[in-house]
Design a protein around this motif. Structure first.
Motif: not given
Length: 333
Positions: A221-229, A302-306
Motif C-alpha cells: 500500500y506504499v504508493k497510495p498511502v504516501l500520496e495521501a499523506l 483519499v478514495i480518488e488517490i487509491c
C-alpha cells in the motif's frame, strides 16, 4: 474451530511478549537518537534530530508451509517486504531500506532464487533499497526454512508523524481492499482446510488451486498511502494484519464503528465453511477483505488517490467515543 483450536494461543503469545518487553522497555540510548514512546504501534520510532527513523521487523508465518507444498516461493518474497513496508507507512514514514534473514534446514538455491525474485519485484514496487541480509543453516532447529525481514523508513518532520494523535470523533475510516488472506491467519486457514479433507492442489476456482489462492501475495500500500499523506490531512493509518480490524485500536482509545464492509474475497467464505469458524472469529483473525485503513475527513480525495493507483477503497465506518471495534453485521470484535 477457532485460532486456539488451530494451535495459536494469542493470550499466551501476549504473555510471552510482555515478559520480553518488561526486560527491555527502559533501554534508552545516550547522546541522542532517543526512541519515542509509541507502545503497540506498527513500528518503532527514533528521534534523529532533524528527522525521524521508523523501524519494523516481520515475517510471513506459516505461509512458508504452503509455499513448500506448492513448490512456489516468489510470492513469499513479496509478502516479506509487504508486511514490513505496510507497517512502516503506518507511522507516516517513507520506507527506504530493507534487510532479510533466511534460515534453512538444508540450503536450497531454488527456494532462495524464488524468494529473491519476489524481494526484487516488491522492492521496486515499494521504491526501497535492499542492503543485504543473513542466511543461516540451522538443521537441528529449522524444519524446511523460515524467512523474516527488517525495514527502515524516514519521517522528515514532526508534523509528518502520523501516530493517531490527531484522531477525533467524527473522523471517517476509509478501507482499502486486500488481495486475499495476505500473511496472517494461515494456521487457522490450513487447519480448517485440512479438517474439511481438501488438498492444496484441489481446485478452488477455475484454473486456480487452493494453495495458489492462499499464496496470493500481500498487497503493498506504499504508493497510495504516501500520496495521501502528501496531499490530504491524514489522522491515522492502520495496517490490517493479524487480529483484523482490531488493529485500529493501536491508533488510540476510540470506538471504531464499521458500518459498511468491502466484499471479502471468496477464500474467506471457503475457510469459514471448511473449519466451521464462527463469523466473529473470522473478523478477529483475518483481514476479511480490508488490507489497510486510513482515518481522515478528506475521504473523497483519499478514495480518488487509491482509485487512480488501482486500489479499491471506500468509507467503511467512523470514529466514535469509546474503546472498541464494532461491525454492524458482526457485533463487537
Amino acid at each position: 474451530m477457532d485460532y486456539e483450536d488451530a494451535g495459536v494461543d494469542i493470550s499466551q503469545e501476549e504473555k510471552a511478549i510482555a515478559a520480553l518487553v518488561k526486560q527491555i522497555e527502559d533501554i534508552q540510548r545516550k547522546d541522542g537518537y532517543n526512541k519515542i514512546n509509541v507502545e503497540n504501534h506498527f513500528a518503532g520510532i527514533l528521534d534523529a534530530g532533524d528527522f525521524y527513523i521508523a523501524m519494523s521487523t516481520d515475517g510471513v508465518g506459516t505461509k512458508v508451509i504452503i509455499a513448500n507444498e506448492m513448490n512456489y516461493y516468489e510470492g513469499i518474497g513479496k509478502d516479506l517486504i509487504a508486511m514490513n513496508v505496510n507497517d512502516i507507512i503506518s507511522t507516516g514514514a517513507e520506507p527506504i531500506a530493507f534487510v532479510d534473514y533466511l534460515t534453512f534446514e538444508d540450503p536450497d538455491p531454488y527456494v532462495s532464487e524464488g524468494i529473491g525474485r519476489g524481494l526484487s519485484k516488491a522492492a521496486k514496487e515499494s521504491n526501497i533499497n535492499i542492503l543485504g541480509g543473513e542466511t543461516a543453516t540451522l538443521s537441528e532447529i529449522v524444519n524446511g526454512f523460515d524467512v523474516a525481514g527488517t525495514c527502515i523508513g524516514v519521517i522528515n518532520s514532526e508534523e509528518n508523524l502520523t501516530l493517531g494523535d490527531s484522531i477525533s470523533t467524527g473522523d471517517k475510516i476509509v478501507g482499502i481492499k486486500s488481495s486475499g488472506i495476505h500473511s496472517n491467519g494461515l494456521t487457522l486457514a490450513r487447519k480448517s482446510i485440512k479438517k474439511a479433507g481438501y488438498s492444496y492442489h484441489d481446485e478452488f476456482k477455475k484454473n486456480k488451486k487452493i494453495g495458489e489462492e492462499l499464496l496470493e501475495p500481500t498487497r503493498i500500500y506504499v504508493k497510495p498511502v504516501l500520496e495521501a499523506l502528501n496531499d490530504c490531512k491524514i489522522n491515522g493509518l492502520a495496517n490490517i494484519t493479524g487480529g483484523g480490524l482490531n488493529n485500529l485500536k493501536r491508533l488510540g482509545e476510540f470506538g471504531y464503528h464499521i458500518q459498511e464492509l468491502i466484499e471479502p474475497p471468496q477464500i474467506f467464505d471457503f475457510i469459514q465453511e471448511c473449519g466451521d469458524v464462527d463469523k466473529k472469529e473470522m473478523y478477529n483473525v483475518f483481514n476479511m477483505g480490508i488490507g489497510y485503513a486510513v482515518i481522515t475527513r478528506e475521504t473523497e480525495k483519499v478514495i480518488e488517490i487509491c482509485k487512480s493507483s488501482g486500489y479499491e477503497a471506500k468509507v467503511i465506518g467512523e470514529v466514535r467515543k469509546g474503546d472498541y471495534v464494532e461491525i454492524d453485521t458482526v457485533g463487537k470484535i
